[in-house]
Enzyme design. Structure first.
Site, PDB file in Angstrom:
ATOM      1  N   VAL A 175       0.782  -1.165  -0.084  1.00 50.55           N
ATOM      2  CA  VAL A 175      -0.193  -0.066  -0.072  1.00 50.55           C
ATOM      3  C   VAL A 175       0.703   1.203   0.024  1.00 50.55           C
ATOM      4  O   VAL A 175       0.612   2.061  -0.682  1.00 50.55           O
ATOM      5  CB  VAL A 175      -0.923   0.045   1.137  1.00 50.55           C
ATOM      6  CG1 VAL A 175      -1.507   1.269   1.322  1.00 50.55           C
ATOM      7  CG2 VAL A 175      -1.931  -1.090   1.311  1.00 50.55           C
TER       8      VAL A 175
ATOM      9  N   LYS B 137       2.386   1.670  -3.295  1.00 49.85           N
ATOM     10  CA  LYS B 137       1.444   2.543  -4.470  1.00 49.85           C
ATOM     11  C   LYS B 137       1.139   3.754  -3.919  1.00 49.85           C
ATOM     12  O   LYS B 137       0.797   4.707  -4.787  1.00 49.85           O
ATOM     13  CB  LYS B 137       0.068   1.531  -4.444  1.00 49.85           C
ATOM     14  CG  LYS B 137      -0.924   2.095  -5.583  1.00 49.85           C
ATOM     15  CD  LYS B 137      -0.333   2.062  -6.923  1.00 49.85           C
ATOM     16  CE  LYS B 137      -1.449   2.580  -7.874  1.00 49.85           C
ATOM     17  NZ  LYS B 137      -1.766   3.911  -7.781  1.00 49.85           N
ATOM     18  N   GLU B 138       0.866   4.032  -3.012  1.00 49.07           N
ATOM     19  CA  GLU B 138       0.506   5.594  -2.267  1.00 49.07           C
ATOM     20  C   GLU B 138       1.464   6.547  -2.400  1.00 49.07           C
ATOM     21  O   GLU B 138       0.930   7.807  -2.776  1.00 49.07           O
ATOM     22  CB  GLU B 138      -0.273   5.345  -0.816  1.00 49.07           C
ATOM     23  CG  GLU B 138      -1.408   4.580  -0.714  1.00 49.07           C
ATOM     24  CD  GLU B 138      -2.653   5.465  -1.182  1.00 49.07           C
ATOM     25  OE1 GLU B 138      -2.504   6.192  -1.448  1.00 49.07           O
ATOM     26  OE2 GLU B 138      -3.809   4.722  -0.970  1.00 49.07           O
ATOM     27  N   SER B 139       2.478   6.382  -1.897  1.00 51.68           N
ATOM     28  CA  SER B 139       3.638   7.413  -2.021  1.00 51.68           C
ATOM     29  C   SER B 139       4.985   7.210  -2.309  1.00 51.68           C
ATOM     30  O   SER B 139       5.969   7.959  -2.228  1.00 51.68           O
ATOM     31  CB  SER B 139       3.745   7.851  -0.279  1.00 51.68           C
ATOM     32  OG  SER B 139       4.404   6.558   0.406  1.00 51.68           O
TER      33      SER B 139
ATOM     34  N   TYR C 233      -6.010   0.788  -8.804  1.00 49.07           N
ATOM     35  CA  TYR C 233      -5.330   0.728  -7.379  1.00 49.07           C
ATOM     36  C   TYR C 233      -5.225  -0.737  -6.870  1.00 49.07           C
ATOM     37  O   TYR C 233      -4.295  -0.992  -6.533  1.00 49.07           O
ATOM     38  CB  TYR C 233      -6.030   1.892  -6.769  1.00 49.07           C
ATOM     39  CG  TYR C 233      -5.779   1.952  -5.332  1.00 49.07           C
ATOM     40  CD1 TYR C 233      -4.622   2.840  -4.906  1.00 49.07           C
ATOM     41  CD2 TYR C 233      -6.230   1.234  -4.330  1.00 49.07           C
ATOM     42  CE1 TYR C 233      -4.252   3.066  -3.458  1.00 49.07           C
ATOM     43  CE2 TYR C 233      -5.815   1.153  -2.981  1.00 49.07           C
ATOM     44  CZ  TYR C 233      -4.786   2.204  -2.497  1.00 49.07           C
ATOM     45  OH  TYR C 233      -4.585   2.318  -1.427  1.00 49.07           O
TER      46      TYR C 233
END
Length: 376
Positions: free
Chosen positions: A269, A272-274, A363
């Site tokens: 996660v 993918k997020e940051s 996502y």
């Protein structure tokens, strides 16, 4: 905070030895953030009780590498006043900052010759001669006005100026890519070069095409999110994201154990997020786990955390993992929990499954693929 400072300083020195300047910059900023918070806390204590005595004891320093085992250190019985503690932290920070700043390359007003790149690099120079309008580092984006990390250099040149490959390699992408406009990615083995905002590609350039250093591969343009003709040029170390994960291993493991979530899922996660950038921000969500401020406040209230700072790595990982755990408990399946993390639990309930939003489906697919890759 002291342990965080020690960890980030150690990581910065390791990255410096490995020649990874981007990671050095990130770790030094994190070390400074930890030192600033430590000093602020000490100042508050000094105002309330000037004679406070602090014992500095080193019990265990988290490993600088993802694969290293924790090293037990003998306790040091040094006792210092709050003023002495602040002085020590300031001296440590100054030494680390000086060490790194002396090793960082300096930007030139024009694209420099190949010798300015790291000698161990398999790519050399820049794809075009021109004026560097933005270097590597933190900046406020000229279009979005959001402060974010700029991973490459922007080189201004007339529209249509030829762009040359900076090393031998294979084209992996030659297509439009959102804000990047017409993009060109070249795989050089251990490194990858990226060019954005092109106006066109050279004849025959497409995914799978073998190129040599000096070959014309495209032309300067103004496509995508751009304010004028230029090329965004970026050299990526393929190990950079792995190194980023290493830096937060202790936070990931602690949050995973506390909230009962697979640490590899948290890592996927975060990836993918940051991309492991603690100061990442979309304008609506912030930090390593990219929580919205409203969501962060709700989760923090349930955990008893006051005034959460989503840009603080420890806070972001804690709150993000707690929220992910809530979604897993509520929906039972990883895919549905990820969809709820992205689009909100209301959307998952409304559609009785993963919402038909392209962004959300992409996502979920990417995180599941990354998660399976980490598990294999």
């Amino acid at each position: 905070m002291r342990q965080q400072y020690q960890l980030h300083t150690a990581n910065a020195i390791d990255a410096l030895n490995n020649g990874n300047i981007d990671v050095v910059r990130m770790q030094i900023r994190l070390a400074k953030l930890a030192a600033d918070k430590r000093l602020a806390a000490k100042r508050r204590e000094a105002k309330q009780q000037p004679a406070i005595v602090t014992t500095i004891v080193t019990e265990e320093i988290p490993p600088a590498s993802w694969l290293d085992k924790p090293v037990k250190r003998q306790a040091v019985g040094y006792v210092a006043s709050s003023k002495q503690t602040m002085f020590i932290l300031l001296m440590c920070w100054s030494c680390a900052a000086a060490l790194v700043s002396n090793a960082l390359p300096k930007n030139s007003p024009t694209a420099p010759p190949p010798s300015t790149l790291q000698s161990r690099s398999i790519v050399s120079g820049y794809p075009v001669e021109g004026r560097i309008t933005s270097g590597i580092g933190w900046r406020t984006h000229p279009v979005t006005k959001v402060r974010a990390w700029h991973a490459g250099v922007d080189i201004a040149a007339p529209n249509g100026t030829p762009l040359k490959a900076t090393g031998d390699g294979t084209v992996t992408l030659a297509a439009a890519r959102g804000a990047c406009g017409y993009a060109l990615f070249i795989d050089h083995g251990t490194q990858e070069t990226r060019m954005c905002h092109l106006s066109a590609y050279a004849q025959g350039i497409k995914a799978g095409k073998q190129v040599k250093a000096g070959d014309i591969v495209g032309y300067v343009g103004n496509t995508g999110r751009s304010t004028g003709p230029h090329v965004h040029y970026e050299v990526r170390d393929k190990q950079q994201r792995k190194i980023g994960a290493m830096a937060y291993k202790h936070l990931i493991n602690a949050a995973a154990e506390k909230h009962g979530v697979d640490p590899l899922l948290i890592q996927a996660v975060m990836w993918k997020e940051s991309s492991f950038n603690p100061n990442a921000s979309s304008g609506k969500a912030h930090g390593l786990m990219q929580l919205k401020p409203s969501t962060g406040l709700e989760v923090a209230k349930r955990l008893g955390i006051k005034n959460p700072d989503l840009f603080d790595p420890a806070t972001s990982v804690t709150l993000g993992t707690a929220y992910l755990a809530e979604m897993l408990q509520q929906f039972g399946k990883v895919e549905l929990a990820l969809a709820a993390y992205n689009a909100g639990p209301g959307a998952v309930k409304r559609f009785n499954g993963i919402p038909p939003y392209p962004e959300t489906r992409n996502y979920v697919t990417k995180i599941i693929a990354k998660y399976n890759q980490l598990r294999s």
